[in-house]
Design an enzyme around this catalytic site. Structure first.
Site, short mmCIF file in Angstrom:
data_model
loop_
_atom_site.label_atom_id
_atom_site.label_comp_id
_atom_site.label_asym_id
_atom_site.label_seq_id
_atom_site.Cartn_x
_atom_site.Cartn_y
_atom_site.Cartn_z
N SER A 20 -48.10 -30.96 23.83
CA SER A 20 -48.23 -31.70 25.09
C SER A 20 -47.09 -31.43 26.07
CB SER A 20 -48.32 -33.20 24.81
OG SER A 20 -49.52 -33.50 24.12
N GLU A 79 0.79 -1.22 0.00
CA GLU A 79 0.00 0.00 0.00
C GLU A 79 0.83 1.28 0.00
OE1 GLU A 79 -3.50 0.64 0.03
OE2 GLU A 79 -3.48 -1.40 -0.75
#
Length: 750
Positions: A451, A185
Site C-alpha cells: 500500500s 622480521e
C-alpha cells in the site's frame, strides 16, 4: 754427522809425448770421478761406470786417502751425507704426515669445489635472471589507487580499492611501528645489502635440524621484491629472481624508501594491504595513531596474516605480539617500562569496521563511481552526502528493532534510507549486519511496496479531476477475475479519498486505478522517480510491482519539497589527494513533477495517515508536521513505512531475504516505530518546517459511521483502526439527494 771430505785438486788428463793421435786419447779410470749412486752427473751419457766397491773401508778413511780412489770415495760420501741431511729436513717438516696430508687435500678440494660452486651459482643466477625484463625497464609499479570516502562533515566512512587503506609516509608513522617490523622480521635491515647471510644461514640450520620448513631467511627487501614483481609460488626460479631484484632495490632506493614501500604494500589479512588498512581494519583508526601494543600486533601478522589475525584468533595474536615486544625491547626500540605497559594492556580489536552500516554506503559509492570519472588512476577523495549522525541513528534503530522483534514477527532483515529535499542521501543502511551480509538491500533489493505505492494512485486521481473530498464506496468489487479486499475484511461504505488513503482501503485504490487507467498510474510513479519496471494492470494499485527502498523514497521526496523531482545521489564532489577537482555535482534533478496545488492536497491527505490512519505509531514528537504511508505486501512478506517532513524523507523496510512470509508484520507496526525513532533522532537541531501547501495545523477529516462488516472475497493490505464516529459535513459521506445517490453508486467528483 760425518766430516765433510776435503776437496782434492782436479786431475787433468795428460797426453804424453808419444805423439799419439788425438783420436786415440782416452781417460784412464783414475781420471774419472766417482759416479753418483742414483743419478748420472754427465749430460748426454748413456752409460755409467760402476763405482769401485772396497770392502772394509769406511767413507771417513777414504776421505783421508790422498790417491784418486780416496778422492772419489770422499765425494761419494759427501753426497750421501747431503742426501741424508735433506731427507732428514724433509721428514722434519712432514712430522704429522697423515693429518697434514688430509688437511692439505681438504683445503685444496675445498678451494676447487668453492670455485666450481661459485661458477655454478653464477650460471644458475644468470640463467633465471635472463627471464626477467631488461634492467632498463625495471621500475617499481605504482601502488593501487585508494578511494577515500568521507561523510558530509569530513569524517572518514571507509577506504576502498585494492589496498583498503591510504598510503602513509614513513615520517608520519610512530617510530615504534616500523621498528616493530624490523625487530621481528629483519633485525639487520639497516646494515645488509638486500640479503642477510647470517639470517639465511640461521634459517637453513633451523629448517635442517627441525626437518621441516620452520623459518624463512628472506629480508624485508626480498619480501618487497616478491610483492612488487613476482608471483607467490615457491620455486628456485622465483627465489633467484627475488635475490636479483632485491640487489637492484638496494642499489636504487634508500633504506627508508624501501621500508616505506614495504609498509604500504604488505598484506596483513582480511583484505588489508598496508599498515594503514590494517590499522583501520583491526583497530578502527589511522596507522598514524597506533599505540605500541597495536603496532606489535600488526607486526606480528607478517608471519601468517590469517593465523595471527586478532579478529579471528585473538589469543594467538596476543602471544605473537608479546614476542614482538620482547624483540623490540632486546633491540632497544622500546624501554623496559614501555614493554611492561604494553604487555599489561594488549591491543583490543574494534569490530565496528566490519559491521558498520557505513560500509553499505561506501559500497554503493564504489558502484556508481565509474559513471562519474571512469577508471581510477590515482588516489582520490570522494565527498559524500552521508550525515554520520543520521547514519548511526538509522543503524541503531534498525538493529534494535530486529534484535527485539526477530522472533515475534519472523523478520530477519531490514533497510533504511533517508534523503533530504534535494535527493541527497543522508543515511543508508542496507541490512542488519554488514559483516554477515554485504548485500545492500536499501539500494538493490526489489520488493513489493504494498500500500505504500498508493500515493501515486491518488495523485493520478487528483490530476484527473478528483479531490481529497471526493466520495468513493468502500464495498466489495470485482474486476474480471480479480476481487481485492481490505485487510480487516470490513467495509466502510462511502468514504472520502482522504479517509480511504489514511485507512489504506484496497477497494477504493482499485476503483481509482480502474478509472484513470493502470498506465496512467505507472506513468505518474515514473515521473516522480520510480525507475523499476511496472506492470500495467489493476493490481498495480496494491503495490505488486517491485521497487527498491531507495527509488521509492526518492519518489516520495516531491511531496516534501513542493513538487520537484529529484535524483537520489550520494556523491557531492570527487578530487585527487592533491586537491584537483574531478567532479562536482550540479543540476536541479527532474524539475517540477507535481502541480503546486496538488502537492498541498496530497500532503493534507498523507498527514492524516499519521493522525487517524494506519500510521499513527509514526507520529513524531513535538507535533512536527509529517506525512507518510504504510505498506504490507501479500502474505505479510514485506512491511513498509515511507514518510517525510519538510526536511527529510525516510523509507523503512522489513522482511526476509528468501521472501518468506513474516508473522503478520505490517507497515503500521514495526516499520512505523522504527521510522519515528529514526526521524526523531535525525531532526534534532533542525528547524520545524511545514509541509508544502498544508496549513500549520492540519485539519483532521472525520470518518463516516462504520457499517456492519460485509462478506467479501480476496485479500487486503493494512489493518484498519477503529473509525471514530463523526458528524456531518462533506467528510462524513452523508450527502443526500438524487445526485449524491448517483455519485455513491457510480462515482464522481466531489
Amino acid at each position: 754427522m760425518a766430516p765433510r771430505a776435503k776437496r782434492q785438486p782436479r786431475v787433468e788428463p795428460t797426453f804424453g809425448n808419444s805423439g799419439s793421435s788425438l783420436l786415440d786419447l782416452r781417460l784412464s779410470p783414475q781420471d774419472r770421478p766417482a759416479a753418483p749412486s742414483s743419478k748420472s752427473s754427465g749430460k748426454g751419457k748413456t752409460r755409467k761406470a760402476p763405482a769401485k766397491k772396497k770392502t772394509g773401508s769406511s767413507p771417513r778413511k777414504t776421505a783421508k786417502n790422498g790417491n784418486g780412489n780416496g778422492r772419489g770415495n770422499g765425494r761419494s760420501g759427501g753426497r750421501s751425507g747431503a742426501k741424508r741431511r735433506k731427507a732428514k729436513r724433509k721428514n722434519r717438516f712432514q712430522a704429522p704426515t697423515a693429518f697434514g696430508r688430509l688437511l692439505k687435500r681438504g683445503f685444496y678440494w675445498s678451494m676447487v669445489l668453492g670455485i666450481w660452486g661459485t661458477i655454478a651459482v653464477v650460471c644458475l643466477v644468470g640463467y633465471y635472471a635472463a627471464f626477467l625484463p631488461p634492467t632498463s625497464e625495471w621500475q617499481v609499479p605504482a601502488r593501487p589507487p585508494n578511494v577515500k570516502i568521507v561523510a558530509a562533515n569530513g569524517e572518514l566512512l571507509a577506504n576502498r580499492g585494492d589496498t583498503g587503506g591510504e598510503a602513509v609516509r614513513l615520517e608520519q608513522l610512530p617510530p615504534y611501528l616500523p621498528n616493530a617490523v624490523i625487530a621481528i622480521e629483519d633485525r639487520r635491515f639497516r646494515s645488509h645489502f638486500g640479503v642477510d647471510p647470517v639470517g639465511l644461514a640461521r634459517a637453513v640450520y633451523t629448517n635442517f635440524t627441525s626437518g621441516r620448513l620452520q623459518q624463512g631467511g628472506s629480508t624485508l627487501t626480498q619480501q618487497l621484491a616478491k610483492n612488487l614483481f613476482l608471483e607467490q609460488d615457491r620455486t628456485i626460479k622465483r627465489k633467484i629472481q627475488e635475490l636479483v631484484l632485491a640487489f637492484w632495490l638496494e642499489a636504487e632506493y634508500s633504506k627508508d624508501e624501501i621500508l616505506e614501500m614495504y609498509l604500504n604494500r604488505v598484506y596483513l589479512g582480511s583484505g588489508a594491504y598496508g599498515v594503514d588498512a590494517a590499522a583501520r581494519r583491526y583497530f578502527g583508526k589511522s596507522a598514524r595513531l597506533l599505540t605500541i601494543p597495536e603496532a606489535a600486533t600488526i607486526a606480528g601478522l607478517l608471519k601468517a596474516p590469517s593465523r595471527y589475525s586478532p579478529a579471528r584468533n585473538p589469543d594467538l595474536a596476543e602471544d605473537r605480539a608479546q614476542l614482538v615486544l620482547a624483540a623490540m625491547k632486546e633491540e632497544g626500540y622500546i624501554t623496559g617500562d614501555e614493554a611492561k605497559n604494553a604487555l599489561a594492556a594488549p591491543a583490543k580489536v574494534v569490530r565496528r569496521y566490519t559491521t558498520a552500516s557505513e560500509n553499505y554506503a561506501a559500497d554503493w559509492v564504489m558502484d556508481v563511481l565509474p559513471h562519474f570519472i571512469g577508471s581510477i588512476e590515482t588516489d582520490i577523495v570522494v565527498d559524500t552526502t552521508i550525515d554520520p549522525k543520521m547514519q548511526r541513528a538509522a543503524e541503531q534503530a534498525l538493529r534494535s528493532a530486529l534484535k527485539e522483534n526477530r522472533e515475534k514477527y519472523g523478520v530477519s532483515q531490514g533497510a533504511v534510507v533517508t534523503l533530504d529535499t534535494a535527493g541527497a542521501v543522508k543515511a543508508l543502511v542496507g541490512g542488519a549486519d554488514y559483516s554477515k551480509s554485504q548485500f545492500n538491500r536499501a539500494a538493490y533489493a526489489k520488493r513489493q511496496p504494498g500500500s505504500s505505492f498508493k500515493p501515486f494512485v491518488y495523485l493520478a486521481a487528483l490530476e484527473n479531476g478528483l479531490s481529497p473530498q471526493t466520495i468513493r464506496q468502500d464495498q466489495p468489487v470485482r474486476f474480471g477475475n480479480w476481487s481485492p479486499q481490505n485487510y480487516s475484511k470490513d467495509y466502510y461504505g462511502p468514504v472520502t479519498l482522504t479517509r480511504a488513503l489514511s485507512l489504506s482501503l484496497n477497494t477504493v485504490a482499485a476503483q481509482l486505478t480502474y478509472e484513470v487507467g493502470a498506465g496512467t498510474v505507472a506513468d505518474t510513479a515514473k515521473r516522480l522517480g520510480v525507475t523499476s519496471e511496472m506492470k500495467n494492470n489493476l493490481s498495480i494499485a496494491l503495490g505488486t510491482s517491485e521497487v527498491t527502498p531507495l527509488e521509492i523514497a526518492g519518489a516520495y521526496v516531491p511531496f516534501s519539497n513542493g513538487g520537484y523531482g529529484v535524483l537520489p545521489h550520494v556523491i557531492r564532489r570527487i578530487k585527487t589527494v592533491d586537491g584537483k577537482t574531478l567532479y562536482s555535482r550540479s543540476g536541479d534533478g527532474r524539475g517540477r513533477v507535481i502541480d503546486r496545488r496538488l502537492v498541498g492536497e496530497m500532503n493534507m491527505m498523507m498527514s492524516e495517515t499519521l493522525v487517524t490512519g494506519t500510521g499513527r505509531k509514526a507520529r513524531l514528537e513535538s507535533g512536527r508536521p509529517a506525512g507518510g504511508k504504510t505498506g504490507t505486501s501479500q502474505d505479510f512478506r514485506d512491511a513498509w513505512f515511507i514518510g517525510y517532513t519538510g526536511n527529510l524523507t525516510t523509507a523503512v523496510w522489513f522482511g526476509n531475504d528468501d521472501n518468506s512470509p513474516t508473522r503478520k508484520a505490517s507497515g503500521g507496526g514495526l516499520p512505523a516505530t522504527v521510522w519515528k525513532e529514526v526521524m526523531d533522532a535525525s531532526h534534532e537541531g533542525l528547524p520545524v518546517a511545514d509541509l508544502p501547501g498544508v496549513p500549520d495545523v492540519p485539519a483532521t477529516v472525520s470518518a463516516p459511521r462504520k457499517p456492519g462488516p460485509v462478506e467479501t472475497v480476496g485479500s487486503g493490505s493494512e489493518p484498519i483502526p477503529p473509525a471514530p464516529i463523526g458528524g456531518g459535513g462533506e467528510g462524513n459521506g452523508e450527502r443526500r439527494g438524487p445526485l449524491n445517490l448517483l455519485r455513491n453508486l457510480f462515482g464522481g467528483g466531489g
